[in-house]
Design a protein around this motif. Structure first.
Motif, PDB file in Angstrom:
ATOM      1  N   ILE A 143       0.841  -1.194   0.000  1.00 55.55           N
ATOM      2  CA  ILE A 143       0.000   0.000   0.000  1.00 55.55           C
ATOM      3  C   ILE A 143       0.875   1.243   0.000  1.00 55.55           C
ATOM      4  O   ILE A 143       2.047   1.205   0.356  1.00 55.55           O
ATOM      5  N   CYS A 144       0.284   2.350  -0.390  1.00 60.92           N
ATOM      6  CA  CYS A 144       0.981   3.635  -0.402  1.00 60.92           C
ATOM      7  C   CYS A 144       1.079   4.145   1.036  1.00 60.92           C
ATOM      8  O   CYS A 144       0.053   4.259   1.713  1.00 60.92           O
ATOM      9  N   PRO A 145       2.281   4.448   1.525  1.00 55.77           N
ATOM     10  CA  PRO A 145       2.415   4.891   2.915  1.00 55.77           C
ATOM     11  C   PRO A 145       1.701   6.216   3.191  1.00 55.77           C
ATOM     12  O   PRO A 145       1.230   6.443   4.293  1.00 55.77           O
ATOM     13  N   LYS A 146       1.591   7.074   2.189  1.00 49.68           N
ATOM     14  CA  LYS A 146       0.916   8.356   2.372  1.00 49.68           C
ATOM     15  C   LYS A 146      -0.599   8.231   2.300  1.00 49.68           C
ATOM     16  O   LYS A 146      -1.316   9.090   2.797  1.00 49.68           O
ATOM     17  N   ASN A 147      -1.084   7.165   1.639  1.00 53.49           N
ATOM     18  CA  ASN A 147      -2.517   6.934   1.501  1.00 53.49           C
ATOM     19  C   ASN A 147      -2.796   5.438   1.649  1.00 53.49           C
ATOM     20  O   ASN A 147      -2.810   4.704   0.658  1.00 53.49           O
TER      21      ASN A 147
ATOM     22  N   ASP B 211      -0.940  -7.475  -9.948  1.00 48.53           N
ATOM     23  CA  ASP B 211      -1.559  -6.190 -10.278  1.00 48.53           C
ATOM     24  C   ASP B 211      -0.691  -5.093  -9.683  1.00 48.53           C
ATOM     25  O   ASP B 211      -0.220  -5.217  -8.557  1.00 48.53           O
ATOM     26  N   TYR B 212      -0.502  -4.009 -10.427  1.00 39.30           N
ATOM     27  CA  TYR B 212       0.317  -2.910  -9.929  1.00 39.30           C
ATOM     28  C   TYR B 212      -0.216  -1.596 -10.488  1.00 39.30           C
ATOM     29  O   TYR B 212      -0.983  -1.573 -11.454  1.00 39.30           O
ATOM     30  N   SER B 213       0.192  -0.506  -9.859  1.00 35.17           N
ATOM     31  CA  SER B 213      -0.154   0.832 -10.337  1.00 35.17           C
ATOM     32  C   SER B 213       0.982   1.782  -9.983  1.00 35.17           C
ATOM     33  O   SER B 213       1.929   1.409  -9.290  1.00 35.17           O
ATOM     34  N   ALA B 214       0.887   3.018 -10.475  1.00 33.49           N
ATOM     35  CA  ALA B 214       1.912   4.025 -10.191  1.00 33.49           C
ATOM     36  C   ALA B 214       2.058   4.162  -8.683  1.00 33.49           C
ATOM     37  O   ALA B 214       1.071   4.036  -7.963  1.00 33.49           O
ATOM     38  N   PRO B 215       3.241   4.312  -8.211  1.00 30.76           N
ATOM     39  CA  PRO B 215       4.478   4.718  -8.872  1.00 30.76           C
ATOM     40  C   PRO B 215       5.322   3.561  -9.403  1.00 30.76           C
ATOM     41  O   PRO B 215       6.434   3.790  -9.866  1.00 30.76           O
ATOM     42  N   LEU B 216       4.845   2.338  -9.360  1.00 25.08           N
ATOM     43  CA  LEU B 216       5.611   1.199  -9.878  1.00 25.08           C
ATOM     44  C   LEU B 216       5.401   1.048 -11.380  1.00 25.08           C
ATOM     45  O   LEU B 216       4.311   1.286 -11.899  1.00 25.08           O
ATOM     46  N   CYS B 217       6.448   0.598 -12.073  1.00 27.07           N
ATOM     47  CA  CYS B 217       6.315   0.213 -13.474  1.00 27.07           C
ATOM     48  C   CYS B 217       6.281  -1.323 -13.517  1.00 27.07           C
ATOM     49  O   CYS B 217       6.484  -1.991 -12.513  1.00 27.07           O
ATOM     50  N   ALA B 218       6.032  -1.872 -14.702  1.00 28.57           N
ATOM     51  CA  ALA B 218       5.919  -3.324 -14.848  1.00 28.57           C
ATOM     52  C   ALA B 218       7.197  -4.040 -14.411  1.00 28.57           C
ATOM     53  O   ALA B 218       7.143  -5.068 -13.725  1.00 28.57           O
ATOM     54  N   LEU B 219       8.345  -3.499 -14.781  1.00 31.62           N
ATOM     55  CA  LEU B 219       9.617  -4.132 -14.421  1.00 31.62           C
ATOM     56  C   LEU B 219       9.818  -4.165 -12.908  1.00 31.62           C
ATOM     57  O   LEU B 219      10.229  -5.181 -12.346  1.00 31.62           O
ATOM     58  N   GLN B 220       9.508  -3.067 -12.234  1.00 29.45           N
ATOM     59  CA  GLN B 220       9.654  -3.016 -10.779  1.00 29.45           C
ATOM     60  C   GLN B 220       8.714  -4.012 -10.100  1.00 29.45           C
ATOM     61  O   GLN B 220       9.111  -4.729  -9.182  1.00 29.45           O
TER      62      GLN B 220
ATOM     63  N   GLU C 284      -5.273   3.706   1.827  1.00 28.23           N
ATOM     64  CA  GLU C 284      -6.411   3.177   1.053  1.00 28.23           C
ATOM     65  C   GLU C 284      -5.998   2.800  -0.367  1.00 28.23           C
ATOM     66  O   GLU C 284      -6.717   2.074  -1.042  1.00 28.23           O
ATOM     67  N   LYS C 285      -4.850   3.315  -0.830  1.00 28.63           N
ATOM     68  CA  LYS C 285      -4.398   3.048  -2.199  1.00 28.63           C
ATOM     69  C   LYS C 285      -3.459   1.848  -2.236  1.00 28.63           C
ATOM     70  O   LYS C 285      -2.385   1.870  -1.647  1.00 28.63           O
ATOM     71  N   MET C 286      -3.870   0.811  -2.944  1.00 32.00           N
ATOM     72  CA  MET C 286      -3.014  -0.359  -3.113  1.00 32.00           C
ATOM     73  C   MET C 286      -2.122  -0.131  -4.329  1.00 32.00           C
ATOM     74  O   MET C 286      -2.606   0.196  -5.407  1.00 32.00           O
ATOM     75  N   VAL C 287      -0.814  -0.269  -4.141  1.00 27.36           N
ATOM     76  CA  VAL C 287       0.143  -0.049  -5.215  1.00 27.36           C
ATOM     77  C   VAL C 287       0.427  -1.351  -5.958  1.00 27.36           C
ATOM     78  O   VAL C 287       0.657  -1.355  -7.165  1.00 27.36           O
ATOM     79  N   MET C 288       0.375  -2.475  -5.233  1.00 27.18           N
ATOM     80  CA  MET C 288       0.679  -3.769  -5.852  1.00 27.18           C
ATOM     81  C   MET C 288       0.035  -4.887  -5.061  1.00 27.18           C
ATOM     82  O   MET C 288      -0.057  -4.822  -3.838  1.00 27.18           O
ATOM     83  N   GLN C 289      -0.453  -5.906  -5.788  1.00 27.51           N
ATOM     84  CA  GLN C 289      -0.891  -7.132  -5.130  1.00 27.51           C
ATOM     85  C   GLN C 289      -0.426  -8.316  -5.967  1.00 27.51           C
ATOM     86  O   GLN C 289      -0.387  -8.259  -7.188  1.00 27.51           O
ATOM     87  N   PHE C 290      -0.043  -9.365  -5.267  1.00 30.84           N
ATOM     88  CA  PHE C 290       0.490 -10.563  -5.900  1.00 30.84           C
ATOM     89  C   PHE C 290      -0.060 -11.759  -5.151  1.00 30.84           C
ATOM     90  O   PHE C 290      -0.029 -11.792  -3.922  1.00 30.84           O
ATOM     91  N   GLY C 291      -0.602 -12.731  -5.871  1.00 28.81           N
ATOM     92  CA  GLY C 291      -1.148 -13.891  -5.186  1.00 28.81           C
ATOM     93  C   GLY C 291      -1.414 -15.064  -6.100  1.00 28.81           C
ATOM     94  O   GLY C 291      -1.502 -14.945  -7.317  1.00 28.81           O
TER      95      GLY C 291
END
Length: 66
Positions: free
Chosen positions: A23-27, A46-55, A29-36
């Protein structure tokens, strides 16, 4: 037995020690990445900004040992 339960919004179907969410430490409620685990051989990533696909892929790979 006590355990933490994460809500993967239906994307993850199997229990696994490799399942995680970032999760985003500043928010929190915002999930940055999930893996399962989806089934015995497949995982969902699943991922979203600020991460890119490679990260996101590199973070997911770091959970596997061999």
């Amino acid at each position: 037995m006590r355990a933490c339960v994460l809500d993967f919004n239906g994307r993850v179907k199997k229990t696994s020690a490799k399942n995680f969410q970032l999760i985003c430490p500043k928010n929190p409620e915002k999930m940055v990445m999930q893996f399962g685990r989806v089934d015995e051989e497949h995982f969902a990533l699943d991922y979203s900004a600020p991460l890119c696909a490679l990260q996101a892929f590199a973070i997911a790979l770091s959970w596997f040992e061999e």
